[in-house]
Design an enzyme around this catalytic site. Structure first.
Site: not given
Ligand code: CMC
Length: 464
Positions: A322, A379
């Site tokens: 991320h 996700d």
């Protein structure tokens, strides 16, 4: 108990005495720039006068060190794995409340009182249906259309239907547009799915909660009663809350940039949906499942871990890493538990899901991923949960878009209300040709470069 005053406004960051000095080492000239302090987070150098005073721009592709606005909605501390909405921790919200509460919080700045909550529910419920004329738009798409392509089109088309909520200078119209977008997104998304199946479009049922309605709209058929499984409705509630907002991410920044030109909110959110679609952003949950299909079997996991580590190979483990969270993604922590609950409730034995669990285990213990702080992100788990719930992979990003709509519209509304808002207009570092003289085609030099464009249309004379 007295309720704290509503906080709809963005409080502009305060300049404090500290400043940064910029010195040009070539000329020895110096300039002072004030620093701004928010309520939390690193201080920010106010460079708004940088060009007018020093005649230079900053260079920051990807905005890694640039604050594009001030905002009172969401706070992230990526190193500590903290995500707060209006000061409330994401795991508290996900565990203790429902998506409507979070929507109200993001839009209005405070959790709603019981009266405000029921009024908000009524306001959302009255907008859940789609205009019948808009429903006819779906038949213009091919059945195989990607549902995100349909979302971009239908949400953009809302601006053609709701002229009574496109006057962005009217706070009441802004709020009605926000309610309409939040209310209609599950219906719009579900119809994209139903259209691909060739099934009839169900009407929303306003006796159900928002998350229950999402499941019913997607999975009910007129031939059978649809009973909502409470474990799955809770999982959907978590997914929606965990996707509701995430500060100045690519799609939210897109909505803000589109809105900065005074475009209407439906058009701005359509732009946000387009940005979300990319695999480096919201499309990652779909990409996770595509990757799992590509890996295929557990014995091939090690090969793909090696590929992800190979600097010569473009392959990345989708659902890992991320930009902001460099220790762990707090949303992933919550969804990890939900993921295991859902798999247990459904008693699913799915080789793809087993493979996902194997990959999670290996990557969490692998030195490369540990060193680079690449942990499973939101996700990764949302992709697995959505698959277990029965969604086809191309619907995953649609679910993300449904949850994120409130974040987009809350940021848009905040920007509209902020006195400091200006049209977004980044600058650039120009690296092209210097000014040169134009030459007419007859006077240009001949070259033996052979350009053929026919590959663009497969050699055909007419385009499709
Ligand atoms: N697999 C393998 N290596 C990776 C990965 C990955 N998923 N992510 C980053 N790296 C490596 C990358 O190769 C680089 O290595 P080196 O330093 O040797 O060049 C290093 O880690 C730093 O990567 P980066 O691209 O500079 O990091 P970034 O902050 O620009 O990118 C990211 C963040 C999310 C785009 C990236 O981690 C990625 O592509 N992940 C996979 C896609 C994904 O899951 N996206 C969803 C993000 S979360 C949802 C959302 O908020 O939208």
């Amino acid at each position: 108990m007295a309720k704290p005053a509503q906080r709809n406004d963005v409080r502009p960051a305060r300049a404090v005495r500290h400043s940064f000095t910029l010195t040009d080492n070539e000329t020895g000239e110096s300039w002072e720039f004030p620093t701004l302090h928010g309520t939390m987070g690193p201080k920010v150098i106010d460079t708004r006068k940088l060009y007018s005073q020093a005649g230079v721009f900053t260079y920051d592709p990807g905005f890694a060190s640039t604050a594009s606005c001030s905002s009172a909605i969401t706070y992230i501390d990526g190193d500590a794995g903290v995500l707060l909405h209006r000061g409330y921790a994401i795991d508290d919200l996900a565990k203790n409340t429902d998506y409507m509460d979070v929507c109200y919080l993001l839009l209005h700045g405070e959790l709603p009182s019981p009266e405000e909550k029921s009024e908000f529910d009524i306001n959302i419920n009255r907008h859940t249906m789609l205009h019948e004329q808009l429903v006819r738009f779906y038949s213009g798409f091919v059945r195989s259309a990607h549902p995100m392509a349909i979302m971009v089109g239908i949400v953009g088309a809302l601006s053609a239907f709701y002229h009574d909520s496109t006057d962005i200078t009217d706070p009441m119209q802004r709020m009605i547009a926000a309610h309409r977008l939040i209310a209609k997104m599950p219906t719009i998304g579900a119809y994209a799915y139903k259209y691909s199946l060739g099934q009839p479009f169900p009407y929303p049922n306003n006796n159900l909660s928002y998350s229950e309605n999402v499941l019913r709209l997607m999975f009910s058929a007129p031939t059978d009663e649809y009973e909502v499984n409470p474990v799955l409705a809770r999982a959907m509630n978590s997914i929606l809350i965990l996707h509701a907002d995430h500060e100045q991410n690519a799609s939210t920044s897109t909505v803000r940039l589109a809105g900065s030109s005074a475009a209407n909110p439906f058009a701005c959110v359509a732009a946000g949906i387009a940005s979300l679609w990319g695999p480096a952003h919201g499309g990652a949950n779909e990409a996770v499942l595509n990757m799992l299909h590509e890996i295929g079997t557990k014995d091939r996991v090690a090969k793909y871990i090696r590929k992800a580590q190979d600097p010569e190979d473009n392959f990345r483990l989708m659902g890992f890493g991320h930009r902001v969270y460099k220790n762990y993604d707090p949303r992933a922590e919550v969804l990890r538990k939900t993921c295991h609950e859902v798999l247990e409730e459904l008693g699913i034995h799915d080789p793809t899901l087993d493979l996902a669990m194997e990959l999670e285990e290996i990557a969490l213990n692998d030195d490369y991923f540990k060193e680079k702080k690449l942990y499973p992100n939101v996700d990764f788990y949302s992709g697995i949960i959505l698959r277990a719930l029965g969604f086809p992979t191309n619907m995953f990003t649609v679910l993300f878009a449904i949850g994120r709509t409130v974040g987009w519209i809350a940021h848009w509304k905040e920007m509209m209300e902020a006195p400091e808002s200006r049209i977004g207009r980044p600058r650039q570092l120009y690296v092209g040709s210097k000014k040169r003289e134009f030459t007419s085609v007859a006077n240009r030099e001949h070259t033996d470069r052979k350009i053929s464009w026919s590959w663009l249309w497969g050699g055909k004379k007419t385009a499709d």
